[in-house]
Scaffold this active site. Structure first.
Site, PDB file in Angstrom:
ATOM      1  N   ASP A  91       0.854  -1.193   0.000  1.00 38.87           N
ATOM      2  CA  ASP A  91       0.000   0.000   0.000  1.00 38.87           C
ATOM      3  C   ASP A  91       0.890   1.244   0.000  1.00 38.87           C
ATOM      4  O   ASP A  91       1.716   1.420   0.906  1.00 38.87           O
ATOM      5  CB  ASP A  91      -0.852  -0.041   1.282  1.00 38.87           C
ATOM      6  CG  ASP A  91      -2.061   0.853   1.205  1.00 38.87           C
ATOM      7  OD1 ASP A  91      -2.424   1.286   0.095  1.00 38.87           O
ATOM      8  OD2 ASP A  91      -2.657   1.100   2.268  1.00 38.87           O
ATOM      9  N   GLU A 107     -14.113   1.131  -0.734  1.00 42.57           N
ATOM     10  CA  GLU A 107     -14.226   1.116   0.731  1.00 42.57           C
ATOM     11  C   GLU A 107     -15.414   1.963   1.169  1.00 42.57           C
ATOM     12  O   GLU A 107     -15.508   3.158   0.838  1.00 42.57           O
ATOM     13  CB  GLU A 107     -12.931   1.656   1.366  1.00 42.57           C
ATOM     14  CG  GLU A 107     -13.025   1.702   2.887  1.00 42.57           C
ATOM     15  CD  GLU A 107     -11.708   2.012   3.594  1.00 42.57           C
ATOM     16  OE1 GLU A 107     -10.663   2.064   2.919  1.00 42.57           O
ATOM     17  OE2 GLU A 107     -11.741   2.197   4.814  1.00 42.57           O
TER      18      GLU A 107
HETATM   19  O1  KIV Z   1      -4.292   0.631   4.754  1.00 43.63           O
HETATM   20  C1  KIV Z   1      -5.206  -0.178   4.609  1.00 43.63           C
HETATM   21  O2  KIV Z   1      -5.326  -1.192   5.296  1.00 43.63           O
HETATM   22  C2  KIV Z   1      -6.171   0.111   3.576  1.00 43.63           C
HETATM   23  C3  KIV Z   1      -7.519  -0.475   3.797  1.00 43.63           C
HETATM   24  C4  KIV Z   1      -8.290   0.417   4.698  1.00 43.63           C
HETATM   25  C5  KIV Z   1      -8.188  -0.685   2.541  1.00 43.63           C
HETATM   26  O3  KIV Z   1      -5.902   0.830   2.669  1.00 43.63           O
END
Ligand code: KIV
Length: 284
Positions: free
Chosen positions: A87, A186
């Site tokens: 991410d 989300e």
């Molecule tokens: O950081 C994370 O876990 C996310 C989720 C909220 C989708 O981006």
């Protein structure tokens, strides 16, 4: 469990074709990754939510690329076969497409990711195309996007009004056309999620609190086991209260230490009598 095959992008699209829902969980550490691997979860997200769940910040904003890489490497060691998504944290992609490509590349080269994810709508189309053109599978994230929590006015459902819902639907199409192979929705209303899923042509739609009408589901690991002390979002289902078990275990440990019932015989080691004898002579 028998050694399973590596999940790749083809595996995921095959699941969509065969109408098999895809399972996706967040994960931030080696032992949890091991459990998720054993359970056969399809995808793992090392989310920047680790800033809140693991590091105790109030938002995801302070999380750095180095934090993300360190945790993602640990997760990959615990789960060699799940489809691993890194991410992209705050300000690792917003400033420019070049920075976005470089940081996406770090996830691939340093943490053996299969894909990366970033937040945002049409304003991120250029970043998505740049990353996809660099050969890196890229996932978009629409609806509640926690890095913009201040602009969104808090953690709340997005797309309840028709205008806002139309914008999310348009953004999803724009991200797909820009090169995203997957989009996470989300906290978007279920029927809005359904429209986006039905309109997706070559894009996997995943739901986090956006209902069942997607190609698969994502949950935050800490929410599903009662491990985040500050709150539990309504969308999360608790599959077991590990937080309570851990709390009780720690209380029991503290009590046993205080009462001298821990350690017991099996928790420590002895020296042989003759060695002890020799030792005490050496000390005299
Ligand atoms: O950081 C994370 O876990 C996310 C989720 C909220 C989708 O981006």
């Amino acid at each position: 469990m028998a050694e399973r095959k590596k999940v790749n992008i083809t595996t995921l699209f095959n699941k969509v074709t065969n109408k098999e829902p895809i399972s996706w969980l967040t994960c931030y550490d080696y032992p949890t990754a091991h459990f998720q691997e054993q359970a056969g979860v399809d995808m793992i997200l090392v989310g920047d939510s680790l800033g809140m769940t693991m590091l105790g910040y109030d938002t995801t904003l302070p999380v750095t690329m180095n934090d993300m890489i360190r945790h993602t490497q640990a997760v990959r060691r615990g789960s060699p076969n799940a489809f691993l998504v890194g991410d992209m944290p705050y300000m690792s992609y917003q400033p420019s497409t070049e920075l976005a490509i470089r940081n996406a590349g770090r996830f691939m080269a340093e943490a053996a990711c299969d894909a990366v994810k970033l937040e945002g709508g049409e304003e991120m189309a250029g970043r998505i195309t740049g990353i996809a053109n660099a050969g890196i599978p890229i996932i978009g994230h629409l609806g509640l996007t926690p890095q913009s929590v201040s602009a969104l006015g808090g953690y709340r459902v997005q797309g309840r009004g028709a205008l806002q819902a139309k914008k999310i639907i348009d953004d999803a199409k724009t991200l797909e056309e820009a090169g995203a192979f997957c989009i996470l929705l989300e906290m978007v209303p279920d029927r809005v999620c359904q429209i986006i899923t039905e309109r997706a042509e070559n894009c996997i739609i995943m739901s986090l609190g956006s209902g069942p009408n997607a190609h698969g589901q994502l949950l935050i690991y800490h929410d599903m086991f009662g491990l985040y002390p500050k709150f539990k979002p309504r969308m999360a289902k608790v599959f077991g209260n590990a937080g309570e078990i851990i709390q009780e275990g720690i209380k029991a440990y503290v009590k046993e230490v205080r009462e001298r019932t821990f350690p017991a015989e099996e928790n420590y080691f002895h020296i042989k009598d003759e060695e002890y004898e020799e030792l005490t002579q050496m000390l005299d």
